[in-house]
Design an enzyme around this catalytic site. Structure first.
Site, mmCIF file in Angstrom:
data_model
loop_
_atom_site.group_PDB
_atom_site.id
_atom_site.type_symbol
_atom_site.label_atom_id
_atom_site.label_comp_id
_atom_site.label_asym_id
_atom_site.label_seq_id
_atom_site.Cartn_x
_atom_site.Cartn_y
_atom_site.Cartn_z
ATOM 1 N N LYS A 13 0.837 -1.213 0.000
ATOM 2 C CA LYS A 13 0.000 0.000 0.000
ATOM 3 C C LYS A 13 0.872 1.265 0.000
ATOM 4 O O LYS A 13 0.646 2.179 -0.784
ATOM 5 C CB LYS A 13 -0.923 0.019 1.238
ATOM 6 N N ARG A 88 -9.725 0.880 8.677
ATOM 7 C CA ARG A 88 -9.252 -0.462 9.017
ATOM 8 C C ARG A 88 -10.276 -1.239 9.826
ATOM 9 O O ARG A 88 -10.019 -2.380 10.202
ATOM 10 C CB ARG A 88 -8.013 -0.315 9.875
ATOM 11 N N ARG A 123 12.102 -5.562 4.678
ATOM 12 C CA ARG A 123 11.790 -4.126 4.521
ATOM 13 C C ARG A 123 12.742 -3.269 5.357
ATOM 14 O O ARG A 123 13.062 -3.594 6.489
ATOM 15 C CB ARG A 123 10.354 -3.840 4.960
ATOM 16 N N ARG A 156 11.404 -1.660 11.063
ATOM 17 C CA ARG A 156 10.282 -1.333 11.961
ATOM 18 C C ARG A 156 10.118 -2.428 13.014
ATOM 19 O O ARG A 156 10.176 -3.614 12.684
ATOM 20 C CB ARG A 156 8.982 -1.215 11.147
ATOM 21 N N ARG A 167 -0.370 -9.172 13.101
ATOM 22 C CA ARG A 167 -1.002 -8.138 12.266
ATOM 23 C C ARG A 167 -1.852 -8.774 11.172
ATOM 24 O O ARG A 167 -2.904 -8.246 10.809
ATOM 25 C CB ARG A 167 0.080 -7.221 11.664
HETATM 26 P P1 AP5 Z 1 4.880 -1.535 1.781
HETATM 27 O O1 AP5 Z 1 4.516 -0.735 0.589
HETATM 28 O O2 AP5 Z 1 5.620 -0.862 2.888
HETATM 29 O O3 AP5 Z 1 3.593 -2.323 2.321
HETATM 30 P P2 AP5 Z 1 2.354 -1.789 3.139
HETATM 31 O O4 AP5 Z 1 1.147 -2.484 2.605
HETATM 32 O O5 AP5 Z 1 2.318 -0.294 3.173
HETATM 33 O O6 AP5 Z 1 2.735 -2.407 4.545
HETATM 34 P P3 AP5 Z 1 2.650 -1.822 6.022
HETATM 35 O O7 AP5 Z 1 3.297 -2.852 6.888
HETATM 36 O O8 AP5 Z 1 3.199 -0.424 6.104
HETATM 37 O O9 AP5 Z 1 1.144 -1.774 6.232
HETATM 38 P P4 AP5 Z 1 0.417 -1.797 7.553
HETATM 39 O O10 AP5 Z 1 -0.942 -1.630 7.063
HETATM 40 O O11 AP5 Z 1 0.607 -2.938 8.451
HETATM 41 O O12 AP5 Z 1 1.147 -0.622 8.349
HETATM 42 P P5 AP5 Z 1 0.683 0.845 8.739
HETATM 43 O O13 AP5 Z 1 1.871 1.687 8.741
HETATM 44 O O14 AP5 Z 1 -0.516 1.256 7.970
HETATM 45 O O15 AP5 Z 1 5.741 -2.783 1.259
HETATM 46 C C1 AP5 Z 1 6.278 -3.722 2.164
HETATM 47 C C2 AP5 Z 1 7.660 -4.198 1.660
HETATM 48 O O16 AP5 Z 1 7.497 -4.890 0.424
HETATM 49 C C3 AP5 Z 1 8.662 -3.064 1.367
HETATM 50 O O17 AP5 Z 1 9.935 -3.539 1.691
HETATM 51 C C4 AP5 Z 1 8.525 -2.833 -0.148
HETATM 52 O O18 AP5 Z 1 9.734 -2.341 -0.715
HETATM 53 C C5 AP5 Z 1 8.208 -4.241 -0.633
HETATM 54 N N1 AP5 Z 1 7.311 -4.276 -1.777
HETATM 55 C C6 AP5 Z 1 6.197 -3.517 -1.979
HETATM 56 N N2 AP5 Z 1 5.565 -3.888 -3.113
HETATM 57 C C7 AP5 Z 1 6.288 -4.938 -3.608
HETATM 58 C C8 AP5 Z 1 6.130 -5.761 -4.766
HETATM 59 N N3 AP5 Z 1 5.111 -5.586 -5.651
HETATM 60 N N4 AP5 Z 1 7.041 -6.762 -4.964
HETATM 61 C C9 AP5 Z 1 8.075 -6.932 -4.096
HETATM 62 N N5 AP5 Z 1 8.270 -6.172 -2.989
HETATM 63 C C10 AP5 Z 1 7.390 -5.190 -2.748
HETATM 64 O O19 AP5 Z 1 0.166 0.583 10.237
HETATM 65 C C11 AP5 Z 1 1.080 0.264 11.274
HETATM 66 C C12 AP5 Z 1 0.327 0.200 12.597
HETATM 67 O O20 AP5 Z 1 -0.262 1.474 12.900
HETATM 68 C C13 AP5 Z 1 -0.863 -0.788 12.642
HETATM 69 O O21 AP5 Z 1 -0.444 -2.102 12.957
HETATM 70 C C14 AP5 Z 1 -1.721 -0.149 13.747
HETATM 71 O O22 AP5 Z 1 -1.183 -0.429 15.024
HETATM 72 C C15 AP5 Z 1 -1.546 1.343 13.500
HETATM 73 N N6 AP5 Z 1 -2.556 1.880 12.568
HETATM 74 C C16 AP5 Z 1 -2.313 2.457 11.369
HETATM 75 N N7 AP5 Z 1 -3.457 2.846 10.793
HETATM 76 C C17 AP5 Z 1 -4.448 2.498 11.645
HETATM 77 C C18 AP5 Z 1 -5.856 2.618 11.590
HETATM 78 N N8 AP5 Z 1 -6.485 3.174 10.534
HETATM 79 N N9 AP5 Z 1 -6.573 2.142 12.633
HETATM 80 C C19 AP5 Z 1 -5.973 1.590 13.705
HETATM 81 N N10 AP5 Z 1 -4.634 1.445 13.825
HETATM 82 C C20 AP5 Z 1 -3.877 1.902 12.787
#
Ligand code: AP5
Length: 211
Positions: A13, A88, A123, A156, A167
């Site tokens: 994402k 979410r 990552r 991270r 997660r």
């Molecule tokens: P990346 O693009 O970073 O993936 P992502 O889907 O953004 O993964 P996240 O782990 O950031 O998502 P998340 O939803 O768990 O975390 P968030 O920060 O929102 O890609 C991942 C890796 O793969 C990278 O190394 C990239 O280079 C590689 N890659 C990408 N695409 C690729 C491809 N096509 N092929 C190969 N490699 C690829 O949330 C973190 C925490 O915050 C949550 O756990 C929660 O505690 C809190 N939080 C955030 N938002 C909320 C909410 N709305 N409500 C409640 N809690 C929340």
């Protein structure tokens, strides 16, 4: 255009949000980035949520909705925005509707769990601008240094295997119901996301009807 990016942790994402943002000239609003910035700055919000993120749990809806509302009211969001990682929960989706967010499309990044585990274990995230790299799949030009802002890259704390598995469970229990929610409203577009970044980007723009 107002777009939601939905998908398991590591689905890509954040990576696609940065690309869409650059191409369409609209900001990517990531609740994860906002929360991590608050943790790094040790603000009251950061202190409140630090352990929740480290455990892989979700922050409460009462905290998230005002945060995203405030960000979406900033002037750069007037032409549209990309919501990365929000909503979410069903309560967050209903809350956004009640606040008048008026979503045009929800892109669901469909990717197998195995791919996600290998993506997250490699990552490296920028401490300065939160851009994500991957040690083999998308390496920075200089090891451990961000290509965009020269800040240090780090792993991270929630990318440890046990927390990633937690997660993924949290996604299935609390976030997956949003797939039906946006399908029923005619907004869901499934983007098969197991392939390389460029291939996924092409599928994203195809799903949005932009060539
Ligand atoms: P990346 O693009 O970073 O993936 P992502 O889907 O953004 O993964 P996240 O782990 O950031 O998502 P998340 O939803 O768990 O975390 P968030 O920060 O929102 O890609 C991942 C890796 O793969 C990278 O190394 C990239 O280079 C590689 N890659 C990408 N695409 C690729 C491809 N096509 N092929 C190969 N490699 C690829 O949330 C973190 C925490 O915050 C949550 O756990 C929660 O505690 C809190 N939080 C955030 N938002 C909320 C909410 N709305 N409500 C409640 N809690 C929340």
């Amino acid at each position: 255009m107002r777009i939601i990016l939905l998908g398991v942790p590591g689905a890509g994402k954040g990576t696609q949000a940065a690309i869409i943002s650059q191409r369409l000239g609209i900001p990517a609003l990531s609740t994860g980035n906002i929360l991590r910035a608050a943790i790094a700055a040790e603000t009251p919000l950061g202190l409140q949520v630090k352990d929740i993120l480290a455990r892989g749990d979700l922050v409460s809806d009462d905290v998230i909705l005002p945060l995203i509302k405030e960000r979406a009211e900033e002037p750069d969001c007037a032409p549209g925005y990309i919501l990365d990682g929000v909503p979410r929960t069903l309560a967050q989706a209903e809350g956004l509707d009640a606040l008048g967010f008026g979503i045009d499309a929800c892109l669901f990044f469909d990717v197998p769990d195995e791919a996600v585990i290998s993506r997250l274990s490699g990552r490296r995230t920028c401490r300065g601008c939160d851009k994500a790299f991957h040690v083999t799949g998308n390496p920075p030009k200089t090891a451990d240094v961000c290509d965009y802002c020269d800040s240090e890259l780090y792993t991270r704390p929630d990318d440890e295997l046990e927390t990633v598995q937690k997660r993924l469970r949290v996604f299935r229990e609390q976030t997956a119901p949003l797939i039906d929610y946006y399908t029923e409203r005619g907004k869901l577009k499934v983007v098969p996301s197991g392939g390389p970044v460029d291939q996924v980007t092409a599928l994203v723009f195809e799903a949005l009807g932009i060539s």
